[in-house]
Design a protein around this motif. Structure first.
Motif, PDB file in Angstrom:
ATOM      1  N   TYR A  84      15.223   7.257  26.670  1.00 46.15           N
ATOM      2  CA  TYR A  84      13.964   6.951  25.993  1.00 46.15           C
ATOM      3  C   TYR A  84      13.055   6.136  26.923  1.00 46.15           C
ATOM      4  O   TYR A  84      13.079   4.893  26.893  1.00 46.15           O
ATOM      5  N   PRO A  85      12.256   6.792  27.750  1.00 48.06           N
ATOM      6  CA  PRO A  85      11.369   6.069  28.679  1.00 48.06           C
ATOM      7  C   PRO A  85      10.383   5.160  27.942  1.00 48.06           C
ATOM      8  O   PRO A  85       9.898   5.490  26.851  1.00 48.06           O
ATOM      9  N   VAL A  86      10.085   4.028  28.559  1.00 49.05           N
ATOM     10  CA  VAL A  86       9.126   3.072  28.009  1.00 49.05           C
ATOM     11  C   VAL A  86       7.712   3.585  28.268  1.00 49.05           C
ATOM     12  O   VAL A  86       7.425   4.172  29.314  1.00 49.05           O
ATOM     13  N   SER A  87       6.803   3.336  27.325  1.00 50.37           N
ATOM     14  CA  SER A  87       5.433   3.831  27.450  1.00 50.37           C
ATOM     15  C   SER A  87       4.693   3.161  28.604  1.00 50.37           C
ATOM     16  O   SER A  87       4.993   2.019  28.979  1.00 50.37           O
ATOM     17  N   ASP A  88       3.709   3.861  29.157  1.00 45.00           N
ATOM     18  CA  ASP A  88       2.912   3.319  30.262  1.00 45.00           C
ATOM     19  C   ASP A  88       2.217   2.023  29.861  1.00 45.00           C
ATOM     20  O   ASP A  88       2.090   1.095  30.667  1.00 45.00           O
ATOM     21  N   ASP A  89       1.750   1.954  28.636  1.00 43.14           N
ATOM     22  CA  ASP A  89       1.047   0.761  28.172  1.00 43.14           C
ATOM     23  C   ASP A  89       1.948  -0.469  28.253  1.00 43.14           C
ATOM     24  O   ASP A  89       1.543  -1.522  28.773  1.00 43.14           O
TER      25      ASP A  89
END
Length: 217
Positions: A84-89
Motif C-alpha cells: 500500500y504505497p503512501v500518497s504523494d501528498d
C-alpha cells in the motif's frame, strides 16, 4: 492516515485503522538510522551489498541507505516491497529531505515517483527496485546481504511475522548476511532462531526502545 511529529523533530504517519505508527514516536529518524543503517547496513562488509526492505512505507530507510551509499561509495542494490504505497501528498508533508539533507530533495522524491517492478539507478551508487506486492505471498528470487524487517508490529499485523516467512527470508539471505528489526519480543527472537538465524539483542536507539534484534546467517 495522519501526520505526527516524533520526539526528534522528524515526522511519521499514524494509521487509525491499525492504531499504529509507521515509526517510533520517540524519534522516526533516530530509529531508522540506528536500527537499519548503523546496526544493519554498516555492519555488513560487502562493497556491493544487496539490501531487501520489508515495508517501503515513507521511504525513510531507502533515503538513509542512499545517502550512506554515496558517503561510503558502496554500490547498493536496494529491493523494497510494499503493498500500500503512501500518497504523494503525505510524502511531501513528511519533509524528510528538508530535515535530513535538503540538497538531495530531488533524489528523495525520485524514490517515490520512479516506476515499480524495475531496476532504477537513482545515483551512481544506489539502484532501487520497488515491488508493489504482498510480502506474505511474494516469491523472492536471488540472495540478499542485508534485510531490513520493518513491518508493522506483530500485534497489529501478525500475518507478517510468521515462522514460514522467517524461514523464507533465511533461505534468501547470503552466507554472512544479516537481518535487523526493531521488534525484540521473545516470540520473534525464537522464530528467527528456529529459522536458523543466530540472534543478538542490541541496545535500541537513543531515547527509544530498550532493545532491538540483529539476526545473522
Amino acid at each position: 492516515m495522519k501526520l505526527e511529529q516524533t520526539a526528534d523533530g522528524s515526522y511519521t504517519l499514524f494509521v487509525p485503522e491499525l492504531d499504529e505508527h509507521y515509526h517510533s514516536i520517540k524519534g522516526a529518524l533516530t530509529e531508522s538510522e540506528h536500527i537499519f543503517i548503523n546496526m544493519g547496513l554498516k555492519h555488513h562488509p560487502s562493497s556491493t551489498p544487496r539490501v531487501l526492505e520489508i515495508g517501503f512505507g515513507t521511504g525513510l530507510n531507502a533515503f538513509l541507505t542512499m545517502l550512506e551509499a554515496d558517503t561510503s561509495q558502496r554500490h547498493i542494490h536496494y529491493t523494497t516491497i510494499e503493498r500500500y504505497p503512501v500518497s504523494d501528498d503525505l510524502i511531501h508533508r513528511l519533509k524528510y529531505p528538508e530535515q535530513i539533507c535538503p540538497k538531495r530533495s530531488d533524489d528523495f522524491y525520485a524514490l517515490h515517483t520512479t516506476e515499480w517492478n524495475a531496476d532504477v539507478k537513482i545515483t551512481p551508487y544506489f539502484t532501487l527496485h520497488k515491488l508493489m506486492n504482498d510480502f506474505t505471498k511474494y516469491d523472492f528470487q536471488g540472495e540478499y546481504d542485508v534485510i531490513y524487517f520493518d513491518a508493522f508490529a506483530p500485534e497489529k499485523q501478525p500475518e507478517m511475522w510468521s515462522q514460514e516467512l522467517f524461514n523464507t527470508l533465511y533461505a534468501r539471505l547470503s552466507s554472512g548476511g544479516i537481518l535487523t528489526t526493531y521488534c525484540a519480543k521473545g516470540v520473534i527472537r525464537r522464530m528467527l532462531q528456529t529459522a536458523g538465524f543466530t540472534v543478538e539483542r542490541l541496545p535500541g536507539p537513543p531515547g527509544g526502545k530498550r532493545e532491538i534484534l540483529r539476526a545473522s546467517k
